[in-house]
Design a protein around this motif. Structure first.
Motif, PDB file in Angstrom:
ATOM      1  N   ASN A  30      49.006  50.139  19.227  1.00 41.14           N
ATOM      2  CA  ASN A  30      49.542  49.741  20.536  1.00 41.14           C
ATOM      3  C   ASN A  30      48.437  49.805  21.583  1.00 41.14           C
ATOM      4  O   ASN A  30      47.425  50.499  21.424  1.00 41.14           O
ATOM      5  CB  ASN A  30      50.746  50.601  20.944  1.00 41.14           C
ATOM      6  CG  ASN A  30      50.371  52.051  21.203  1.00 41.14           C
ATOM      7  OD1 ASN A  30      49.515  52.621  20.525  1.00 41.14           O
ATOM      8  ND2 ASN A  30      51.024  52.672  22.191  1.00 41.14           N
ATOM      9  N   HIS A  47      51.714  57.122  23.091  1.00 42.80           N
ATOM     10  CA  HIS A  47      52.530  56.634  24.191  1.00 42.80           C
ATOM     11  C   HIS A  47      52.162  57.310  25.507  1.00 42.80           C
ATOM     12  O   HIS A  47      51.603  58.408  25.520  1.00 42.80           O
ATOM     13  CB  HIS A  47      54.015  56.854  23.879  1.00 42.80           C
ATOM     14  CG  HIS A  47      54.449  56.217  22.594  1.00 42.80           C
ATOM     15  ND1 HIS A  47      55.270  56.852  21.684  1.00 42.80           N
ATOM     16  CD2 HIS A  47      54.149  55.009  22.054  1.00 42.80           C
ATOM     17  CE1 HIS A  47      55.474  56.056  20.645  1.00 42.80           C
ATOM     18  NE2 HIS A  47      54.806  54.940  20.845  1.00 42.80           N
ATOM     19  N   SER A  48      52.517  56.670  26.599  1.00 46.09           N
ATOM     20  CA  SER A  48      52.140  57.160  27.925  1.00 46.09           C
ATOM     21  C   SER A  48      52.831  58.462  28.295  1.00 46.09           C
ATOM     22  O   SER A  48      52.364  59.184  29.184  1.00 46.09           O
ATOM     23  CB  SER A  48      52.448  56.100  28.992  1.00 46.09           C
ATOM     24  OG  SER A  48      53.830  55.766  28.986  1.00 46.09           O
ATOM     25  N   ASP A  49      53.933  58.805  27.621  1.00 42.12           N
ATOM     26  CA  ASP A  49      54.616  60.075  27.895  1.00 42.12           C
ATOM     27  C   ASP A  49      54.041  61.228  27.073  1.00 42.12           C
ATOM     28  O   ASP A  49      54.628  62.300  27.001  1.00 42.12           O
ATOM     29  CB  ASP A  49      56.120  59.947  27.640  1.00 42.12           C
ATOM     30  CG  ASP A  49      56.443  59.626  26.175  1.00 42.12           C
ATOM     31  OD1 ASP A  49      55.505  59.433  25.380  1.00 42.12           O
ATOM     32  OD2 ASP A  49      57.637  59.575  25.834  1.00 42.12           O
ATOM     33  N   HIS A  72      47.421  64.416  26.347  1.00 45.13           N
ATOM     34  CA  HIS A  72      47.082  63.275  25.495  1.00 45.13           C
ATOM     35  C   HIS A  72      46.050  63.654  24.442  1.00 45.13           C
ATOM     36  O   HIS A  72      46.061  63.111  23.325  1.00 45.13           O
ATOM     37  CB  HIS A  72      46.556  62.117  26.348  1.00 45.13           C
ATOM     38  CG  HIS A  72      47.609  61.433  27.162  1.00 45.13           C
ATOM     39  ND1 HIS A  72      48.602  60.652  26.602  1.00 45.13           N
ATOM     40  CD2 HIS A  72      47.834  61.420  28.502  1.00 45.13           C
ATOM     41  CE1 HIS A  72      49.386  60.176  27.560  1.00 45.13           C
ATOM     42  NE2 HIS A  72      48.958  60.631  28.714  1.00 45.13           N
ATOM     43  N   SER A  99      53.765  61.367  23.886  1.00 44.25           N
ATOM     44  CA  SER A  99      54.294  61.420  22.526  1.00 44.25           C
ATOM     45  C   SER A  99      53.471  60.473  21.652  1.00 44.25           C
ATOM     46  O   SER A  99      52.626  59.719  22.134  1.00 44.25           O
ATOM     47  CB  SER A  99      55.771  61.023  22.508  1.00 44.25           C
ATOM     48  OG  SER A  99      55.921  59.659  22.868  1.00 44.25           O
ATOM     49  N   GLY A 100      53.723  60.522  20.363  1.00 45.20           N
ATOM     50  CA  GLY A 100      53.012  59.651  19.441  1.00 45.20           C
ATOM     51  C   GLY A 100      53.832  59.421  18.191  1.00 45.20           C
ATOM     52  O   GLY A 100      54.868  60.060  17.970  1.00 45.20           O
ATOM     53  N   ARG A 121      50.597  55.186  16.812  1.00 46.59           N
ATOM     54  CA  ARG A 121      50.873  54.802  18.194  1.00 46.59           C
ATOM     55  C   ARG A 121      50.794  56.024  19.099  1.00 46.59           C
ATOM     56  O   ARG A 121      51.294  57.101  18.749  1.00 46.59           O
ATOM     57  CB  ARG A 121      52.271  54.166  18.316  1.00 46.59           C
ATOM     58  CG  ARG A 121      52.395  52.821  17.621  1.00 46.59           C
ATOM     59  CD  ARG A 121      53.822  52.278  17.668  1.00 46.59           C
ATOM     60  NE  ARG A 121      53.902  50.957  17.082  1.00 46.59           N
ATOM     61  CZ  ARG A 121      53.768  49.822  17.760  1.00 46.59           C
ATOM     62  NH1 ARG A 121      53.579  49.867  19.079  1.00 46.59           N
ATOM     63  NH2 ARG A 121      53.836  48.658  17.151  1.00 46.59           N
TER      64      ARG A 121
END
Length: 239
Positions: A139, A74-76, A47, A78-79, A72
């Motif tokens: 987000n 993301h929890s995986d 992250h 990615s962005g 944004r």
């Protein structure tokens, strides 16, 4: 403590210098950073790379005259960074190219600050960049990640002993320098598996007609060079 006192303390700590670490600390922090690249740790530490990656997209978009529309995370891990402007041209190329080289260049800049004895200044710089990123987050997960990281950096900058600040600053810098090439290798593996057809490299291939694999190679070359130079700065400055 008044606002003036707070600002004076921040200025003094940011501009002040700290003694260089021992060679054992410089090497040990590098080894500690390597542990953050192991598969289980990487699922979380990745992250931090995403923050730097998307932040670099955002900075490049603003510098090239594009209008930043939001980021944004993301929890995986990615962005996504959205900007408005011409869909082609140098500005779009710069914006797309900045993501994968951003972490390596940030690590190199951090290594330079540490080599000059500004470990706390480096932490305040990171905190400033996180604050600038925060206003662009669109987000809840991204907001949470940036707030948590920012709170940790602030706590270190405000309350930690100088020796602790130096150690953490070195671990963070080593991690970003080491993680940047690894993120590019991940990109290469994903493209080979057909799982990254809309990656930055593929976007750049469409914009420039230079094959995506060439862009991946350029990303890796920039980040590897940053690791070599940044690592030399960190080890060379140790006493």
């Amino acid at each position: 403590m008044s606002l003036v006192d707070v600002l004076d303390r921040v200025r003094d700590s940011a501009l002040g210098t700290q003694p260089p670490p021992s060679t054992a600390v410089a090497v040990g922090t590098g080894l500690a950073a390597l542990l953050l690249l192991t598969p289980r740790a990487w699922s979380v530490s990745r992250h931090l790379v995403t923050i730097a990656h998307e932040g670099a997209h955002g900075v490049a978009a603003l510098l090239s005259g594009r209008r930043l529309a939001g980021i944004r995370l993301h929890s995986d891990t990615s962005g996504l960074t959205l900007s408005h402007g011409r869909p082609t041209g140098p500005g779009m190329v710069l914006t797309a190219a900045a993501g994968y080289v951003g972490p390596g260049l940030l690590g190199l800049a951090s290594a330079y600050l540490l080599q000059a004895g500004h470990a706390v200044g480096m932490l305040w710089l990171v905190l400033t960049l996180l604050a600038a990123l925060l206003v662009q987050i669109r987000n809840l997960f991204g907001l949470w990640v940036v707030l948590v990281v920012g709170a940790g950096v602030f706590a270190l900058s405000w309350w930690a002993a100088p020796s602790v600040q130096v150690v953490v600053a070195h671990v963070v810098t080593w991690f970003v320098l080491l993680a940047a090439p690894q993120a590019v290798l991940e990109l290469h593996a994903q493209r080979r598996g057909g799982r990254a057809r809309t990656s930055d490299a593929d976007v750049l291939a469409g914009l420039t007609r230079v094959p995506g694999l060439v862009w991946v190679g350029l990303f890796w070359l920039v980040n590897t060079s940053a690791l070599v130079v940044g690592g030399a700065l960190l080890l060379g400055s140790a006493r």
